[in-house]
Design a protein around this motif. Structure first.
Motif, PDB file in Angstrom:
ATOM      1  N   VAL A 245      37.694 -16.660 -32.905  1.00 30.86           N
ATOM      2  CA  VAL A 245      37.995 -15.490 -31.634  1.00 30.86           C
ATOM      3  C   VAL A 245      37.950 -15.737 -30.538  1.00 30.86           C
ATOM      4  CG1 VAL A 245      38.396 -13.231 -30.985  1.00 30.86           C
ATOM      5  CG2 VAL A 245      37.696 -13.573 -33.784  1.00 30.86           C
ATOM      6  N   ASN A 246      37.175 -16.279 -29.893  1.00 31.79           N
ATOM      7  CA  ASN A 246      36.426 -16.888 -28.481  1.00 31.79           C
ATOM      8  C   ASN A 246      37.885 -17.838 -28.138  1.00 31.79           C
ATOM      9  OD1 ASN A 246      35.335 -15.927 -26.123  1.00 31.79           O
ATOM     10  ND2 ASN A 246      34.038 -17.265 -26.730  1.00 31.79           N
ATOM     11  N   TYR A 248      40.541 -18.988 -28.863  1.00 29.31           N
ATOM     12  CA  TYR A 248      41.532 -17.814 -28.019  1.00 29.31           C
ATOM     13  C   TYR A 248      41.328 -17.927 -26.864  1.00 29.31           C
ATOM     14  CZ  TYR A 248      45.571 -15.151 -26.713  1.00 29.31           C
ATOM     15  OH  TYR A 248      46.374 -14.601 -26.445  1.00 29.31           O
TER      16      TYR A 248
END
Length: 464
Positions: A245-246, A248
């Protein structure tokens, strides 16, 4: 001047649209984009409304990235440090599981941590030389991808490869590359952002490693308690979601260059400054003081609280990390009212006292108190040294952050080894080992004294 010219073009373009004015308008903003020192990234919208006499086009251009936008950068860096904490603390929780399931010798199990820290040291050297040329965004996005792939590999490679140990080592090396890049890059990324109190922000950033470590240990232990440790591969996949997620976040958040490409101080130039040598020695002693004490946190918890080895291995490091995180949060919260050098000096004195308690007291309770307080005392050293060095060498660039991180990792590698060997040769007497380890906080306190003197007499170095 640019605002007035912009108004002229927009008035002409609004009232008398023509191909000439369109080209002039675009040519003006092309030049403006090239020479503006900030990234102008926010062309908000283009509204096209048909009217009888032509087409009205309204271009709304943001002056620059809004300050609030940098909160996304801050969040991405916070999650980056949490990712690093997962990479450093998850696999050690599974060492005994690896030993029993894959029949890996304890000697080879010990090599897992060695490969992890050695890879981080190599990444530190790589960053010092090449990151400024490659670019921060490419490298930090790569760090999150490698971290996610390494955690996923830890779940699958040991079963896919003929030798499970090779699968584990390959996975550890992959996410250690990501962890090393995060360690080096998140600090200069935050330093380059236009935050008001950089010292407090840097301290708060580094506190997220502590909370990430505590969260990794507690959540993993709770998962094993509920679902059983045999399902650890599912947890590895779950942990991999955070860097995924990080990725992105880092792809979309604003990232400013710390220095212009090629304008930073090189490695040779940095080492020619006596002040930088003091900062390097301080980082080495800080890493050594932190991890030399932390390695015995579980032993003190077992002896003082009567815990089993399994619970002691969880409670000891957690308590040490919590107090270290509290120290960083206090300065992060009240940094505007606190003097950084005085806070670091007081912490250095406390660190010496903690080692004296551990070395001279025969009471496990006193030893545990010294261990816990030591976490608080060393908490400010790493981010504080980085902040002071950034002010002293504004053009230090990535090379400065890389070398400081490498010094901290080096101290964290040699400190526990020295204290552990002395303890073993003294018949597993922790007090003698801690007594010898007292040399690290004493040198640390002396380096703080030199740092204070040099900081008060040496001006900032803005040119290379």
């Amino acid at each position: 001047r640019s605002s007035a010219a912009s108004d002229v073009y927009k008035r002409q373009f609004y009232y008398n649209p023509s191909p000439y004015h369109i080209l002039s308008f675009l040519r003006y903003y092309t030049v403006f984009l090239q020479f503006n020192s900030m990234y102008i990234s926010n062309i908000c919208y283009i509204i096209k409304q048909k009217k009888k006499r032509g087409i009205l086009m309204i271009f709304k251009l943001g002056n620059s990235i809004k300050k609030a936008d940098y909160h996304k950068t801050k969040l991405a860096c916070y999650m980056g440090f949490i990712t690093q904490a997962i990479a450093a603390n998850f696999a050690p929780l599974l060492f005994l599981k690896f030993h029993s399931d894959y029949h890996i010798s304890l000697g080879n199990i010990a090599l897992i941590s060695t490969f992890f820290f050695f890879t981080q040291l190599l990444v530190d050297l790589f960053c010092a030389k090449f990151v400024d040329h490659i670019g921060y965004r490419v490298c930090i996005v790569t760090s999150e991808i490698f971290s996610a792939l390494g955690l996923l590999g830890l779940a699958f490679l040991p079963d896919f490869l003929p030798d499970p140990f090779i699968g584990i080592i390959c996975s550890v090396i992959v996410y250690a590359i990501g962890s090393g890049l995060i360690e080096v890059l998140c600090s200069p990324i935050i330093e380059a952002c236009p935050f008001e109190n950089k010292e407090a922000t840097m301290s708060l950033l580094h506190s997220f490693y502590c909370w990430g470590a505590v969260g990794t240990i507690l959540i993993s232990s709770l998962f094993f308690l509920i679902f059983g440790i045999d399902n650890w591969k599912w947890l590895a996949v779950i942990w991999a979601i955070i860097p995924a997620v990080n990725t992105y976040n880092f792809m979309t958040c604003p990232i400013e260059p710390l220095v212009d490409n090629g304008s930073g101080m090189g490695i040779k130039n940095l080492f020619s400054r006596p002040f930088f040598w003091v900062a390097i020695c301080l980082m080495i002693c800080s890493g050594a003081s932190e991890l030399a004490m932390a390695q015995w946190a579980s032993a003190y918890a077992e002896a003082a609280l009567g815990l089993s080895k399994a619970l002691g291995d969880l409670a000891g490091p957690c308590m040490f990390a919590v107090t270290m995180g509290i120290s960083r949060i206090i300065f992060g919260k009240y940094g505007e009212q606190l003097d950084l050098m005085k806070f670091m000096s007081g912490s250095g004195i406390l660190c010496v006292v903690c080692y004296l308690l551990a070395a001279l007291s025969s009471s496990p309770i006193i030893g545990l108190i010294g261990c816990i307080a030591c976490g608080f005392s060393v908490g400010i050293m790493w981010p504080g040294t980085i902040s002071i060095s950034s002010k002293t060498f504004p053009t230090g660039g990535t090379a400065m952050f890389s070398l400081l991180a490498m010094a901290g990792d080096l101290g964290g590698s040699i400190g526990p080894g020295i204290v552990g060997r002395i303890t073993q040769n003294a018949g597993n007497n922790i007090r003698i080992g801690m007594g010898f380890g007292l040399i690290f906080p004493v040198i640390l306190l002396f380096m703080l004294f030199l740092l204070y003197r040099k900081k008060s007499t040496q001006p900032q170095i803005s040119k290379h």
